[in-house]
Design a protein around this motif. Structure first.
Motif: not given
Length: 338
Positions: A205-221
């Protein structure tokens, strides 16, 4: 009969109660609804404002009533209690909801989409299995201690030592206890498989959902935190600013002020404890890796650690990460270190 403008709906498992008000706040009608008749009754009602408490099933009913053309608002249950008059019963609860939903300044719960609820269900299942595994490991370690074998903490140590203990015929374990220990080890492996399955779903889901991909650019996410944060906050439209998110997650100081004197205590620890723990763990990883880095966030963390210590700096960073996460979701952007 006056036109119905507001409906307070008291949710339940099978029997719902509705109180209808007109534009002047006068009670027009009240109705008992069986679960199977709720949507039919609202379908024959002129589109109006429907208030409900934010509780189990409320997001489902909110989406269904929105599809019928009604405006739906979910109210935190603690905000409804102040409007209950008389003794507690279903009609009084529904009337209190109808009065609270039209109050100026009332705070509402953002209605979750089906995807958000699915993600939250995934995390609840994973957290439950992790808790079961922890309990099983503590139980096995305690039983081994009763038989004179002491193992240090850590799931990995149990995985390594239990097979060796089962093969060692000179350690004094009885035949029955060996059988029980083998069964517990198989249960541990089964729980590991369940957790691995849930982790795989979260990673996908973290790979497929665009919102979660953007969140993973934050340190610690990482994948787990990004998935849980998106499931709880959604697109961020339900919050006016980032501080509202961090306050709802309990990573802001608790206030006890009076007479113009502001008194700030420890963090409030309100809201979702699971998501708050993930935020703190993510912040701790950033704090541990901050020394030696020269970006703006790392310098801020290093200065805070020197002034306040590691633990306070970790919670302060968790607060900041919650605000950054809301900004990334709300403004449809990515984390920009500069």
């Amino acid at each position: 009969m006056s036109e119905i403008t507001t409906v307070g709906l008291d949710l339940a498992k099978n029997v719902f109660h509705a109180v209808c008000l007109d534009r002047h706040g006068g009670e027009v009608r009240k109705k008992v609804l069986r679960r199977a008749r709720v949507l039919e009754w609202f379908a024959n009602l002129t589109p109006c404002l429907v208030g409900m408490e934010g509780c189990a099933g409320s997001h489902y009913w909110a989406r269904e009533l929105q599809a019928l053309g009604h405006e739906v608002r979910l109210i935190p249950a603690q905000h409804v209690k102040a409007y209950v008059r008389g003794q507690k019963n279903d009609y009084n609860d529904a009337r209190a909801i109808a009065e609270a939903v039209v109050r100026p300044g009332m705070r509402f719960v953002a209605i979750k989409e089906q995807v958000q609820q699915d993600v939250q269900a995934l995390h609840r299942m994973r957290a439950g299995v992790v808790s079961e595994r922890t309990a099983l490991c503590n139980r096995l370690r305690g039983l081994l201690t009763e038989n004179g074998i002491v193992l240090s903490q850590g799931i990995g140590r149990l995985r390594r030592h239990i097979p060796a203990l089962l093969e060692d015929g000179e350690n004094g374990l009885s035949g029955l206890f060996r059988e029980l220990l083998a069964r517990g080890y198989r249960q541990l492996c089964e729980l590991d498989d369940h957790i691995e399955y849930y982790n795989g779903l979260i990673e996908r889901g973290a790979r497929e959902r665009e919102a979660e991909r953007r969140l993973r650019t934050i340190p610690g996410f990482g994948p787990v935190l990004a998935s849980a944060f998106h499931g709880a906050v959604g697109d961020g439209q339900g919050y006016r600013r980032g501080r509202d998110v961090s306050a709802s997650l309990g990573v802001v100081p608790r206030q006890h002020s009076s007479g113009g004197k502001a008194v700030l205590l420890g963090i409030s620890k309100r809201g979702d404890g699971y998501l708050r723990s993930l935020l703190v763990h993510g912040a701790r990883s950033v704090v541990l890796r901050a020394p030696g880095k020269e970006d703006r966030l790392s310098r801020w963390v290093q200065r805070l650690v020197a002034e306040r210590g590691v633990n306070k700096a970790t919670v302060a960073l968790a607060n900041k990460l919650a605000r950054i996460g809301w900004a990334v979701l709300r403004h449809n952007t990515v984390y920009q270190p500069a």
